[in-house]
Enzyme design. Structure first.
Site, PDB file in Angstrom:
ATOM      1  N   SER A  38       0.852  -1.200   0.000  1.00  0.00           N
ATOM      2  CA  SER A  38       0.000   0.000   0.000  1.00  0.00           C
ATOM      3  C   SER A  38       0.881   1.241   0.000  1.00  0.00           C
ATOM      4  CB  SER A  38      -0.856   0.018   1.269  1.00  0.00           C
ATOM      5  OG  SER A  38      -0.034   0.302   2.391  1.00  0.00           O
ATOM      6  N   ASP A  39       0.298   2.347  -0.448  1.00  0.00           N
ATOM      7  CA  ASP A  39       0.960   3.603  -0.138  1.00  0.00           C
ATOM      8  C   ASP A  39       0.848   3.775   1.369  1.00  0.00           C
ATOM      9  OD1 ASP A  39       1.072   6.783  -1.893  1.00  0.00           O
ATOM     10  OD2 ASP A  39       2.193   6.021  -0.173  1.00  0.00           O
ATOM     11  N   TRP A  40       1.633   4.673   1.904  1.00  0.00           N
ATOM     12  CA  TRP A  40       1.697   4.806   3.360  1.00  0.00           C
ATOM     13  C   TRP A  40       0.389   5.336   3.916  1.00  0.00           C
ATOM     14  CZ3 TRP A  40       5.201   2.274   1.425  1.00  0.00           C
ATOM     15  CH2 TRP A  40       6.363   1.848   2.064  1.00  0.00           C
TER      16      TRP A  40
END
Ligand code: GLC
Length: 658
Positions: free
Chosen positions: A220-222
């Site tokens: 995932s993106d952060w």
């Protein structure tokens, strides 16, 4: 480590990440994977002091938008490889780069981190970048999957995009770049058509894996995951960074039957495979720190674009030069956010970089700093006493950054006014622009004899600019995004979403595709850039090598006395189609060094994908039978040669035509 040897709890911890930058090891049973940003250089966190992340020094390379303005596949490869060499020094397993999101609006705050408004140019350069990173035994991370094209409200604004546009424009750069087999893909923050990227099974599984054949890990993106178990079910393998509640969410979902062993094992196997790959990978750097800096200069040179050169005022060899502007001494080398790089390199003042080439004294002044004239009188008098005055302006990280969009294409008024004022004392004004994306130059263009777009060109920017301004190197950059006359000429105008959704109503007509379809004049077209050399095109030949395969041959001759590199571009036009298609689309390009007086026979291959559009009705890529035009140009609006080809595929594969 075999999955059978792990307990359920160990498996679930593997899906949660261990902290901001590493994965779980289950007490040493599984090798650790360390990831770090970013696309323009390593941002490796080495410690945290009082809550602030301390990063290691690294080489600040040009931004990806500058790499794209270079149209140089080898340079894209070297950009990735050079940054990976810093990764090797810091034992980083995966570099969180490159980003390939399409430049849908010039207002997007992250455009500097992305390649282009054109999916073919973006995808092909990203593929080279990935190969460069992975050539050192470091993994790459293709991001942000997908349709993350504005920064405003990126964590909840849904990208409302139709199926054909998604395939032809926003998925296409990922599809092309996946050919380089990146170890990982990162999902975006935003929803797509109402479902978060982190939970979007259609995109993460049916498209990315089943259609595109991706077999690496999806992270995932952060903080992009909103529901841990729904993300795992959709095909998100690793939630980053570590979130304390995530383990309990996954455990409870499993106990309630919302999450199956099969779904857990699918993600765990991806994490184990990445850990094994990173552990086994022989990391080896190929450049010294000195060479990395030289690569930064070289790649900046490739991507700096000469937009105006009235009267051949440049190169400024033998002229008395004055330099002004705060960015001349403290250049905007990158944008804000996760792609920032801390470099230990002492960037020379542009005046010193020029002086070290010419051996002549070069006067300098701050001119405008932020919004006040700091050394106005000094700047004016230096300009008055010089043959030529270089003024460096732009948008620094204060205005161009991840997490926010611009609200104008214009520079700050005091910068525009400074240029106009300077021109009262010297008509030979050279404006250098250090911004992250297209700029509206209308306020000062008439007062500048020359305009150079440097973008955010990294730690080597002033050495590269000095070599171009003095003529030691011939400028060869060409724009990978259109510069419109004004924001009002763009499809989106000042719109970056309504807080809930972002409209993709322009469909496939993005960037030059939009301006050409509606006959809108632009300031500087896609693919445009001037040179000190002069190139002529001739002798177009098109060889058919298969039903939809051709080789396009043409000759480019350098008719000047200056060695130079030319970016020739090949566009395809579908003369008559059953769907609305762009006037032309980039399907090939070549950047060639051609010495003064010499010529080069260039060849570019076209295949099925060069002619196809995505048929929503047939749910597949389709090449309609008929005539196509092949256009060879030095920019999207400067076609030099054209030819026609006819495609005749078996009728039973074709929908009935008008
Ligand atoms: C950021 C960015 C992403 C980056 C990640 C880690 O928010 O969107 O590109 O790699 O988080 O810093």
């Amino acid at each position: 480590m075999r999955i059978e040897d792990l307990t359920l709890d160990e498996k679930l911890t593997l899906l949660c990440g261990r902290d901001n930058w590493t994965t779980e090891t289950c007490g040493g049973k599984v090798p650790e994977v360390r990831v770090s940003d970013g696309p323009h250089g390593l941002r490796c966190v080495v410690s945290v002091e009082n809550g602030r992340e301390i990063t290691a020094d690294a080489t600040a390379m040009p931004s990806l938008s500058v790499v794209a303005n270079g149209w140089n596949k080898r340079a894209a490869y070297e950009q990735g490889g050079t940054i990976a060499d810093d990764c090797v020094d810091h034992n980083v397993d995966v570099l969180l780069a490159p980003g390939v999101n399409i430049k849908k609006t010039p207002l997007c705050g992250r455009n500097f981190e992305y390649f282009s408004e054109d999916p073919y140019l973006a995808g092909t350069l990203a593929g080279q970048y990935i190969e460069g990173v992975q050539s050192r035994g470091v993994g790459a991370c293709l991001k942000h999957f997908c349709a993350n094209n504005v920064e405003s409200d990126r964590s909840w604004q849904s990208s409302e995009v139709d199926e054909r546009t998604l395939n032809e424009i926003y998925l296409k750069p990922f599809e092309i770049a996946l050919g380089a087999k990146p170890w990982t893909v990162m999902c975006a923050y935003n929803p797509i058509n109402g479902v978060y990227a982190s939970e979007n099974k259609k995109l993460l599984t049916h498209v990315l894996r089943d259609k595109f054949g991706f077999d690496g890990l999806v992270m995932s993106d952060w903080w992009a995951v909103h529901n841990g178990y729904k993300a795992v079910r959709a095909g998100l393998n690793l939630r980053m960074p570590h979130d304390d509640e995530n383990f309990a969410v996954l455990k409870e979902a499993y106990e309630k039957g919302y999450l199956t062993d099969e779904q857990i094992n699918e993600s765990v196997s991806r994490v184990l495979a990445l850990a094994e790959k990173a552990d086994r990978s022989e990391k080896s750097g190929k450049t010294s720190k000195e060479q990395r800096h030289l690569n930064a200069v070289k790649i900046a040179e490739e991507g700096i674009v000469l937009l105006k050169n009235e009267g051949g005022i440049l190169p400024a060899a033998g002229k008395k030069i004055a330099v002004s502007g705060v960015f001349a001494g403290a250049p905007a080398i990158g944008g804000g956010g996760s792609s920032t790089v801390q470099t230990a390199y002492k960037i020379p003042h542009l005046a010193d970089a020029i002086s070290s080439i010419t051996g002549e004294k070069v006067e300098r002044s701050m001119g405008v700093c932020e919004n006040v004239f700091v050394t106005a009188k000094l700047a004016y008098s230096q300009a008055y006493n010089a043959d030529l005055c270089v003024v460096v302006v732009g948008d620094g990280t204060a205005k161009v950054s991840e997490g926010c969009d611009r609200d104008t294409l214009k520079l700050r008024p005091e910068q525009e006014n400074f240029i106009i004022e300077l021109s009262k004392y010297n008509k030979n004004i050279v404006v250098v622009i250090e911004s992250g994306s297209a700029v509206d130059v209308s306020a000062f263009e008439p007062y500048a004899k020359a305009i150079i777009f440097a973008g955010f060109a990294g730690e080597g920017v002033n050495e590269a600019l000095a070599r171009i301004i003095t003529g030691r190197v011939c400028p060869s950059g060409k724009l990978a995004e259109t510069f419109p006359y004004a924001l009002e000429d763009t499809y989106m105008g000042n719109y970056t979403g309504d807080g809930l959704t972002v409209d993709y109503g322009e469909g496939v007509f993005v960037g030059y595709r939009y301006y050409e379809r509606y006959g809108i004049a632009v300031r500087y077209p896609f693919g445009f850039g001037l040179s000190y050399a002069k190139f002529e095109y001739s002798d177009l030949k098109i060889e058919k090598t298969g039903d939809t395969d051709f080789v396009v041959f043409y000759t480019v001759k350098n008719v000047s006395k200056v060695d130079g590199k030319e970016v020739s571009q090949v566009y395809v036009r579908d003369i008559i189609a059953m769907v609305a298609r762009p006037v032309k689309e980039l399907k090939g390009y070549s950047k060639d060094l051609i010495k003064a007086g010499e010529e080069k026979r260039v060849s570019v291959k076209l295949d099925f994908s060069s002619f196809a559009y995505y048929s929503v009705s047939l749910d597949k890529w389709l090449v309609e039978n008929g005539d196509f035009e092949i256009l060879v140009g030095s920019s999207s609006r400067d076609v030099k040669l054209s030819g026609k080809v006819r495609i005749e595929l078996p009728d039973d594969e074709q929908p009935s035509q008008i």
